[in-house]
Design a protein around this motif. Structure first.
Motif, PDB file in Angstrom:
ATOM      1  N   GLU A 217      39.073  39.656  87.393  1.00 55.88           N
ATOM      2  CA  GLU A 217      38.459  38.331  87.288  1.00 55.88           C
ATOM      3  C   GLU A 217      37.186  38.398  86.451  1.00 55.88           C
ATOM      4  O   GLU A 217      36.928  37.540  85.601  1.00 55.88           O
ATOM      5  N   THR A 218      36.391  39.428  86.680  1.00 57.98           N
ATOM      6  CA  THR A 218      35.129  39.585  85.955  1.00 57.98           C
ATOM      7  C   THR A 218      35.375  40.002  84.504  1.00 57.98           C
ATOM      8  O   THR A 218      34.805  39.417  83.569  1.00 57.98           O
ATOM      9  N   VAL A 219      36.231  40.992  84.319  1.00 57.18           N
ATOM     10  CA  VAL A 219      36.462  41.533  82.974  1.00 57.18           C
ATOM     11  C   VAL A 219      37.133  40.516  82.054  1.00 57.18           C
ATOM     12  O   VAL A 219      36.794  40.411  80.858  1.00 57.18           O
ATOM     13  N   LEU A 220      38.071  39.749  82.594  1.00 56.33           N
ATOM     14  CA  LEU A 220      38.843  38.820  81.770  1.00 56.33           C
ATOM     15  C   LEU A 220      38.250  37.417  81.704  1.00 56.33           C
ATOM     16  O   LEU A 220      38.771  36.559  80.975  1.00 56.33           O
ATOM     17  N   ALA A 221      37.172  37.176  82.434  1.00 55.50           N
ATOM     18  CA  ALA A 221      36.562  35.838  82.478  1.00 55.50           C
ATOM     19  C   ALA A 221      36.236  35.273  81.097  1.00 55.50           C
ATOM     20  O   ALA A 221      36.403  34.065  80.864  1.00 55.50           O
ATOM     21  N   PRO A 222      35.756  36.082  80.128  1.00 51.18           N
ATOM     22  CA  PRO A 222      35.423  35.513  78.809  1.00 51.18           C
ATOM     23  C   PRO A 222      36.640  35.112  77.979  1.00 51.18           C
ATOM     24  O   PRO A 222      36.481  34.413  76.965  1.00 51.18           O
ATOM     25  N   LEU A 223      37.824  35.534  78.362  1.00 55.45           N
ATOM     26  CA  LEU A 223      39.014  35.264  77.550  1.00 55.45           C
ATOM     27  C   LEU A 223      39.587  33.885  77.873  1.00 55.45           C
ATOM     28  O   LEU A 223      39.837  33.573  79.039  1.00 55.45           O
ATOM     29  N   PRO A 224      39.816  33.043  76.858  1.00 59.86           N
ATOM     30  CA  PRO A 224      40.367  31.701  77.117  1.00 59.86           C
ATOM     31  C   PRO A 224      41.834  31.747  77.501  1.00 59.86           C
ATOM     32  O   PRO A 224      42.604  32.593  77.032  1.00 59.86           O
ATOM     33  N   ASN A 225      42.225  30.836  78.372  1.00 61.07           N
ATOM     34  CA  ASN A 225      43.625  30.659  78.777  1.00 61.07           C
ATOM     35  C   ASN A 225      44.228  31.908  79.425  1.00 61.07           C
ATOM     36  O   ASN A 225      45.417  32.176  79.303  1.00 61.07           O
ATOM     37  N   VAL A 226      43.389  32.648  80.130  1.00 64.30           N
ATOM     38  CA  VAL A 226      43.846  33.813  80.889  1.00 64.30           C
ATOM     39  C   VAL A 226      43.511  33.585  82.354  1.00 64.30           C
ATOM     40  O   VAL A 226      42.405  33.147  82.681  1.00 64.30           O
ATOM     41  N   ARG A 227      44.455  33.879  83.229  1.00 69.45           N
ATOM     42  CA  ARG A 227      44.254  33.615  84.657  1.00 69.45           C
ATOM     43  C   ARG A 227      44.705  34.807  85.475  1.00 69.45           C
ATOM     44  O   ARG A 227      45.773  35.381  85.227  1.00 69.45           O
ATOM     45  N   VAL A 228      43.900  35.198  86.454  1.00 71.24           N
ATOM     46  CA  VAL A 228      44.235  36.292  87.364  1.00 71.24           C
ATOM     47  C   VAL A 228      44.671  35.692  88.692  1.00 71.24           C
ATOM     48  O   VAL A 228      43.965  34.884  89.293  1.00 71.24           O
ATOM     49  N   GLU A 229      45.855  36.085  89.153  1.00 67.76           N
ATOM     50  CA  GLU A 229      46.395  35.593  90.419  1.00 67.76           C
ATOM     51  C   GLU A 229      46.534  36.754  91.395  1.00 67.76           C
ATOM     52  O   GLU A 229      47.242  37.722  91.122  1.00 67.76           O
ATOM     53  N   SER A 230      45.844  36.663  92.524  1.00 68.48           N
ATOM     54  CA  SER A 230      45.966  37.682  93.561  1.00 68.48           C
ATOM     55  C   SER A 230      46.907  37.176  94.644  1.00 68.48           C
ATOM     56  O   SER A 230      46.708  36.097  95.209  1.00 68.48           O
TER      57      SER A 230
END
Length: 297
Positions: free
Chosen positions: A150-163
């Protein structure tokens, strides 16, 4: 597996529509039929936002007809969690989630709930989901991995982390190609660093998934379901993604595997184009089973 079919070799599946009558005849030839069906891309159309995925009413009606047949068992076998599936599927069918790591057998009185993320005890009117013990032990590491992503990918647009507690998924379906490439690389780096050898990675249709590094998948879940049915049960597996290949490889000569989507190499014997053609096939199958039931009655 004694009497099983070797599905290690893959090829291009035959068109389901061409051999539909023969396939239905095969599935009707046993004393019982077990239908193991993926959700996204198989029963429900793929959408940009996974939270917006819904089971079309026509498909739900067909599933209800199959479920009500006396010699048919219906199971939804998906990468989603069972609580997520329960919020989208009203029918009291068996739900197998997280690629086989958890299962929920619902009584007929069960109704759909709105909570997709709460504890399993909150599922009113349903039994508690059964979870693979090794997968349950990996939950803290999976949650840590998801939080880091969530932290590492936060700057990337249109990317979502699902737990999903037992597994996690990184979605990048609508991300630009350079972003998607960076997303995949960063996800692999994080999972290898945080999860070390206890988590494994798999790449699917515009997603990267991570979960416990254990020898258990959809094929094992299908085999477990089969073991609970009468001897000679025929099995139908429909799925659209790489994780469904494990289920296709578990099938025997008298079973049927259907890969959904574009023409690609698969361990399934047959291919069909989309959730709408899956629904059309299941409708024909349900009609044939109903006719057989009436005739035998």
């Amino acid at each position: 597996m004694t009497g099983g079919r070797d599905r290690t070799a893959v090829g291009y599946p035959d068109p389901l529509d061409r051999d539909r009558a023969e396939v239905i005849s095969t599935l009707r030839s046993g004393p019982h039929l077990l239908c193991c069906l993926d959700f996204d891309g198989t029963l429900a159309p793929i959408v940009d936002d996974p939270d917006e995925a819904t089971l079309p009413p026509g498909t739900e009606q067909v599933l209800a007809r199959l479920h009500e047949a006396p010699d048919v068992t219906v199971a939804i076998v998906s990468g989603r969690s069972v609580l997520d599936l329960r919020s989208r599927v009203e029918l009291p069918v068996t739900l197998v989630g997280n690629h086989g790591l958890e299962r929920l057998d619902r009584p007929s009185a069960d109704t759909r709930g709105s909570d997709r993320s709460g504890p399993t005890d909150s599922v009113a009117g349903a039994s508690r989901p059964v979870v693979h013990p090794l997968a349950a032990a990996a939950i803290p590491r999976i949650e840590a991995c998801a939080a880091t992503l969530e932290t590492v990918l936060a700057p990337l647009p249109n990317v979502r982390v699902e737990s999903k507690r037992l597994t996690g998924t990184v979605h990048y379906r609508t991300a630009p190609a350079p972003v998607a490439q960076l997303c995949r690389r960063l996800t692999v780096d994080v999972v290898e660093r945080v999860g070390d050898e206890r988590l494994s990675l798999s790449h699917g249709d515009e997603i990267v998934e991570f979960g416990p590094a254990i020898e258990w998948g959809k094929g094992d879940a299908v085999e477990l379901l089969r073991s609970e049915q009468p001897s000679g049960t025929r099995v139908l597996v429909c799925g659209d993604d790489t994780t469904d290949e494990d289920a296709f490889r578990s099938l025997r000569r008298s079973d049927v595997g259907v890969r959904v989507g574009e023409r690609t190499r698969s361990a399934a014997q047959y291919r069909t184009e989309s959730p709408s053609t899956v629904r059309a096939f299941l409708d024909r199958l349900a009609g044939s089973i109903s006719s057989k039931t009436v005739a035998s009655g």
